[in-house]
Design an enzyme around this catalytic site. Sequence first.
Site, mmCIF file in Angstrom:
data_model
loop_
_atom_site.group_PDB
_atom_site.id
_atom_site.type_symbol
_atom_site.label_atom_id
_atom_site.label_comp_id
_atom_site.label_asym_id
_atom_site.label_seq_id
_atom_site.Cartn_x
_atom_site.Cartn_y
_atom_site.Cartn_z
ATOM 1 N N GLY A 39 0.828 -1.197 0.000
ATOM 2 C CA GLY A 39 0.000 0.000 0.000
ATOM 3 C C GLY A 39 0.862 1.246 0.000
ATOM 4 N N ASP A 92 -20.067 -12.657 -20.094
ATOM 5 C CA ASP A 92 -20.429 -12.886 -18.695
ATOM 6 C C ASP A 92 -21.896 -13.271 -18.530
ATOM 7 O OD1 ASP A 92 -17.831 -11.989 -18.327
ATOM 8 O OD2 ASP A 92 -18.478 -9.931 -17.980
ATOM 9 N N CYS A 110 5.397 -6.010 1.450
ATOM 10 C CA CYS A 110 5.722 -4.589 1.432
ATOM 11 C C CYS A 110 5.089 -3.884 2.641
ATOM 12 C CB CYS A 110 5.295 -3.971 0.099
ATOM 13 S SG CYS A 110 6.059 -2.361 -0.230
ATOM 14 N N TYR A 111 4.070 -3.043 2.439
ATOM 15 C CA TYR A 111 3.404 -2.407 3.577
ATOM 16 C C TYR A 111 2.896 -3.455 4.556
ATOM 17 C CZ TYR A 111 0.009 0.358 6.244
ATOM 18 O OH TYR A 111 -0.698 0.949 7.263
ATOM 19 N N LYS A 142 -12.462 -12.714 -15.580
ATOM 20 C CA LYS A 142 -12.933 -12.903 -16.949
ATOM 21 C C LYS A 142 -12.402 -14.197 -17.579
ATOM 22 C CE LYS A 142 -14.826 -10.232 -19.326
ATOM 23 N NZ LYS A 142 -16.247 -10.041 -19.699
ATOM 24 N N GLU A 180 4.337 -10.905 -6.569
ATOM 25 C CA GLU A 180 3.231 -11.115 -7.497
ATOM 26 C C GLU A 180 3.449 -10.511 -8.876
ATOM 27 O OE1 GLU A 180 2.056 -7.401 -5.067
ATOM 28 O OE2 GLU A 180 3.234 -9.229 -4.820
ATOM 29 N N HIS A 206 7.604 -7.281 -3.991
ATOM 30 C CA HIS A 206 6.332 -7.765 -4.537
ATOM 31 C C HIS A 206 6.559 -9.037 -5.359
ATOM 32 C CE1 HIS A 206 3.752 -4.309 -3.474
ATOM 33 N NE2 HIS A 206 4.865 -3.604 -3.593
#
Length: 540
Positions: free
Chosen positions: A66, A245, A97-98, A395, A188, A186
């Site tokens: 964050g 969708d 991180c944060y 999606k 990710e 990070h």
Amino acid sequence: METISSAAAATAGGNLVLILDYGSQYTHLITRRIRQLSVLSLCLAGDAPLDSISSLRPSAVILSGGPHSVHVPNAPSFPDSFLDFVEQNRIPVLGICYGMQLLVQKLGGEVTVGEKQEYGKMEIDVVRESGLFGAGMVGKHQTVWMSHGDEAARLPEGFEVVARSVQGLVAAIENPSKRFYGLQYHPEVTHSAQGMETLRHFLFNVCGITADWKMQDVLEEEIKVIKEMVGPDEHVICALSGGVDSTVAATLVHKAIGDRLHCVFVDNGLLRYKERERVMATFESDLHLPVTCVDAVEQFLSKLKGVKDPEAKRKIIGREFICVFDDFAQGLEKKLGQKPKYLVQGTLYPDVIESCPPPGSGRSHSHTIKSHHNVGGLPKDMKLKLIEPLKLLFKDEVRKLGSILNVPESFLKRHPFPGPGLAVRVLGDVTEGNALDILRQVDEIFIQSIREAGLYDSIWQAFAVFLPVQSVGVQGDQRTHSHVVVLRAITSEDGMTADWYYFDHKFLVDVVRKICNSVRGVNRVCQDITSKPPATVEWE
């Protein structure tokens, strides 16, 4: 939260990873990466009530990054008693991180403004054996993505440093006895070369989670939930937009309750070029769904006349959709002898994520599903109850589910189209002049050119935008004062982040020539080359 909780508990198979969001632009990527490892992950605002967290019965919790600093007053934090809850239940926690700094600070360590800030690609060294990195990694280097100005100056009791950056700063920590772990970088993002491996080690080696989340299980569970929700004699309406969708949602519900599903396709005057004819033909010939087409062009456009604010447009469109569905339900009541109680919508998980702003974002908090953009804004007094079988999916996951349901591949690959339609692609009053007609023609030329070039499947979404400005041009040796349109094409995994598509120069030249030669009223074509963030996907 209750609808999310019950569905999540059923489909997770006891292996749910919960992400608490503190505002990082990468939070949704954590969710995506974990799902790529066949583990269900869900995201909540970082200050969600403890009962919302405990009701999901997570097998692990990840605290996201964050933009905030933990050492300033009123810094975002997890709810009271969170640490007691995870310790008592032996739930592993990974701070990123944060999130790592929050763990350090709340457990009695110290976080300070760093003398050395680290942003972008950095090298780290593993300095101690750790479940986060696997065996034999001590002394090994890896490239990671850093984004922090604060640093962990003093670790809480029981924690050890397991990796440091090349500048000597703390990059990873752990307290295995309490099952607390932290990464200053990070894992990710793709820039962290071994980030997925680190997440894999955390999930499977540290947490002991099983990779057992499959689309077939989601399908079977959702069918079960729908059958339990809808009584044996009750009827359901489905709002079909022609997009992936709503079509997959309709096909799933139809599989669950059969002909007690009644689909309605609304022509609201905001559709693309020949969309009504094309979609209705597809529903009939390929999907074999029972669909009624309602012509509500005048109803919608009359209410939108003079409206320029995009949020006001969404709310108007949402209200009118519900009015159409209520009228349709009343008609069915006369025909069937009873009124349908439910409305099916193709709400996706990004809608849920974006409806729960992280603490410190300055936006109001909500732990229920928002006014979805597939209808633009649902009124509080809506008479129909919602069925949203895709609310836990992204999606690409919906496309996988649609494939299992035998929805034609050509339909599954369609680019996303917003529920408010061209209302969010015409900036300003959609009823002014011939903006909608111009936009439809421009959009058709753009999309067909993409198809002819064999690029359609390489682009997540492409569309044209009508701007409320005019420019001077020269056409046929005469001065013109005509409209400006914008072409946007993006690549993305789920629409949560996006980058603009790099077209070949010749392709753009040909498309612009076709538009300016074919569409009366356009003399200038621009290309949008903005990523998300800072822009959104749609123009509003």
